[in-house]
Scaffold this active site. Structure first.
Site, PDB file in Angstrom:
ATOM      1  N   SER A   1       0.827  -1.205   0.000  1.00 52.90           N
ATOM      2  CA  SER A   1       0.000   0.000   0.000  1.00 52.90           C
ATOM      3  C   SER A   1       0.868   1.263   0.000  1.00 52.90           C
ATOM      4  O   SER A   1       1.726   1.420  -0.854  1.00 52.90           O
ATOM      5  CB  SER A   1      -0.967  -0.033   1.189  1.00 52.90           C
TER       6      SER A   1
ATOM      7  N   ASP B   1      -5.570   2.042  -3.642  1.00 55.32           N
ATOM      8  CA  ASP B   1      -6.732   1.738  -2.804  1.00 55.32           C
ATOM      9  C   ASP B   1      -7.028   2.884  -1.834  1.00 55.32           C
ATOM     10  O   ASP B   1      -7.941   2.776  -1.012  1.00 55.32           O
ATOM     11  CB  ASP B   1      -6.570   0.402  -2.067  1.00 55.32           C
ATOM     12  N   ARG B   2      -6.274   3.986  -1.958  1.00 55.72           N
ATOM     13  CA  ARG B   2      -6.533   5.169  -1.144  1.00 55.72           C
ATOM     14  C   ARG B   2      -6.618   6.393  -2.045  1.00 55.72           C
ATOM     15  O   ARG B   2      -6.061   6.416  -3.138  1.00 55.72           O
ATOM     16  CB  ARG B   2      -5.437   5.378  -0.092  1.00 55.72           C
TER      17      ARG B   2
ATOM     18  N   GLU C   1     -11.312   6.042   7.939  1.00 52.13           N
ATOM     19  CA  GLU C   1     -10.683   7.341   8.186  1.00 52.13           C
ATOM     20  C   GLU C   1      -9.326   7.484   7.519  1.00 52.13           C
ATOM     21  O   GLU C   1      -8.821   8.587   7.345  1.00 52.13           O
ATOM     22  CB  GLU C   1     -10.545   7.582   9.695  1.00 52.13           C
ATOM     23  N   SER C   2      -8.726   6.360   7.113  1.00 49.14           N
ATOM     24  CA  SER C   2      -7.413   6.394   6.469  1.00 49.14           C
ATOM     25  C   SER C   2      -7.513   6.566   4.957  1.00 49.14           C
ATOM     26  O   SER C   2      -6.604   6.183   4.223  1.00 49.14           O
ATOM     27  CB  SER C   2      -6.638   5.117   6.795  1.00 49.14           C
TER      28      SER C   2
END
Length: 547
Positions: A146, A306-307, A389-390
């Site tokens: 990630s 993925d973020r 929240e991340s």
């Protein structure tokens, strides 16, 4: 945490990873399975580590890949396995190792040779295959740590549900992988790399994902409005996806950084002095922030996409703030969704989400940290949205069907452009309106020291062990050690009042516990909440004999 002198500045040569040395350690270092730090350990996002200290080496990938092959055989998973990777230096060596083992075990592996493949595209491909009713159910693996620093590697397994594997699967895979390590990998099957590549089934992940994006966001509105969209893939696997989106859909989209470098030498230094591709950090996103006035809205992704990080002319949005904006917009602009579709949030996400969910008349489902808790809801449509929240989130197609049951950092970026196009307001302007309606919130997350005994106490607390009756001057309304949305243990503690809350969870990798806090009473009240939260946790340590 003290801000490092280099935060937001270009990385000096002394911080850059020696890639040949890193890869050499991947192949040459033999982990000691008797050393807990060198065993396979699946956290909320799979197994992670670095070859430099024996926590992510070829032996780990041999063992985990064999364990996954055995798991899917036992579970009757006979369809293709979709295999992806990101741009970290250890990802390609691990991808090749995994391919050799999977093919040796008779697994049909589909991948895109020569291309990096983001996490959401793997989830999307799994769901498309299984939805089509083709012979045999599919699953997938993504080789990625990630947003972690350049020297790290990671391995994630996604079962046929398309999202992160649940604990019942990862515990079994982890136990089998460690048994294989302890036995010297004698039961691991492996073919040559040439044979593995020959057996590989080439698969284009990008084309079907990009072609179907109009089923989850209003691309026509974005295109016709001419919204200026900036994108920084942060050197990650989303680069070819964004290129294809721009070209296929005719968006006014500018890629501000097309560099792919496994050292990530172009990255500004994060707040703690490390190189970290965290698109929710203003320090890591300093490059895109310098260009904020050039675009109506801009988005950054971490290496496996993925973020998401959303930038407007007002700056980088706090992830919690954008989650609230997405929820408020989506549930008022998706008539194809079921009226029963709920809002999923992790228990350390903002309480503003609770108020927004109530405001749009939707059921709130609050779960422990981990996107795996949203998978079934997104798959069945009982959740319209799931967010952490991340800066991780996913949501349904326009017709209420599942799009991705793993975090998808691309569609929130496109949604930011849709919101701007259709409302005439940027997401940050939309958030300002939400605070006027629901109240202004102050939020913080800090780390505090905790030894192994203290972390164990915190992980096993019961509400009765918390003796405090007030928090920052307000009566405590709940003491939670299980998530209200699904009854699962949260691995820590959450304490709430009518206008504030805090949560404390032990770190799985460091001698610290993470403490999250939020207040609708302002920054000073937040500091009081945070200080008293530490006292509550300290009292629990004393009561548990772990001072």
């Amino acid at each position: 945490m003290t801000l490092h002198d280099l935060a937001g500045q270009p990385a000096p040569p002394s911080l850059l990873t020696n890639i040949p040395r890193l890869v050499a350690h991947y192949y040459e270092t033999r982990p000691d399975p008797q050393n807990v730090a060198q065993r396979v350990a699946f956290g909320t996002s799979g197994h992670r580590g670095t070859s430099l200290n024996g926590s992510f080496n070829e032996a780990h990938i041999l063992a985990v890949s064999q364990a996954v092959a055995e798991h899917r055989a036992a579970a009757g998973i006979t369809g293709p396995l979709y295999l992806g990777l990101d741009t970290h230096a250890l990802s390609e060596p691990a991808w090749m190792t995994a391919l050799q083992v999977l093919v040796a075990n008779g697994v049909r592996v589909r991948a895109q040779p020569g291309f990096f493949t983001p996490t959401p595209l793997i989830s999307h491909a799994i769901l498309n295959h299984n939805r089509a009713g083709q012979a045999g159910t599919a699953d997938g693996i993504v080789i990625t740590p990630s947003h972690n620093p350049p020297q790290d590697g990671g391995f994630k397994y996604n079962p046929p549900s398309g999202g992160p594997a649940d604990t019942d699967v990862t515990k079994g895979v982890q136990a089998r992988a460690n048994a294989l390590l302890e036995d010297g990998l004698r039961d691991v099957r492996r073919v040559s790399l040439d044979d593995a590549l020959t057996a590989l089934e080439p698969f284009d992940f990008v084309a079907p994902y990009v072609a179907q994006l109009g089923e989850v966001v209003d691309l026509a509105a974005i295109r016709e409005s001419g919204v200026r969209l900036g994108v920084d893939p942060l050197g990650g696997a989303s680069l070819p996806v964004w290129e294809a989106i721009r070209d296929a859909h005719g968006l006014n989209l500018t890629l501000v950084n097309e560099t792919v470098d496994p050292r990530f030498a172009f990255m500004p230094v994060d707040r703690d002095g490390k190189i970290r591709m965290d698109c929710s950090s203003p320090y890591a996103m300093a490059g895109l922030l310098r260009l904020k006035d050039d675009f109506d809205v801009a988005v950054g992704n971490d290496p496996d996409a993925d973020r998401h990080g959303i930038v407007t002319p007002d700056g980088l949005m706090n992830p919690n703030h954008y989650l609230a904006v997405m929820i408020d917009y989506l549930f008022q602009n998706r008539p194809g969704w079921s009226a029963d579709a709920g809002v999923g949030k992790t228990l350390v996400s903002s309480a503003l989400i609770d108020r927004v969910a109530a405001g749009v008349g939707r059921r709130l489902v609050e779960v422990p940290v981990g996107f795996k808790y949203f998978v079934d809801g997104l798959l069945t449509g009982s959740l319209g949205f799931g967010g952490e929240e991340s800066a991780g989130a996913s949501f349904l197609r326009l017709n209420g069907g599942a799009w991705s049951t793993d975090k998808d950092g691309i569609i929130p970026g496109l949604l930011a452009a849709e919101i701007t196009a259709k409302t005439g307001q940027t997401p940050s302007q939309r958030f300002a309106a939400l605070t006027e309606q629901y109240g202004e919130t102050a939020y913080d997350r800090q780390d505090a020291p905790a030894n192994a005994a203290q972390k164990k106490v915190l992980s096993n607390l019961s509400p009765e062990q918390v003796t405090a009756s007030t928090l920052a001057g307000d009566p405590i309304t709940a003491k939670l050690t299980r998530a209200p949305g699904n009854g699962e243990p949260i691995g820590g503690l959450k304490v709430t009042t009518d206008r504030a809350w805090f949560a404390a969870r032990p770190s799985g990798t460091e001698d610290v516990y993470k403490i999250y806090a939020e207040s609708f009473g302002g920054e000073e009240h937040l500091r009081q909440v945070m200080a008293e939260a530490r006292e509550v946790v300290a009292a629990a340590f004393r009561a548990g004999g772990a001072e």
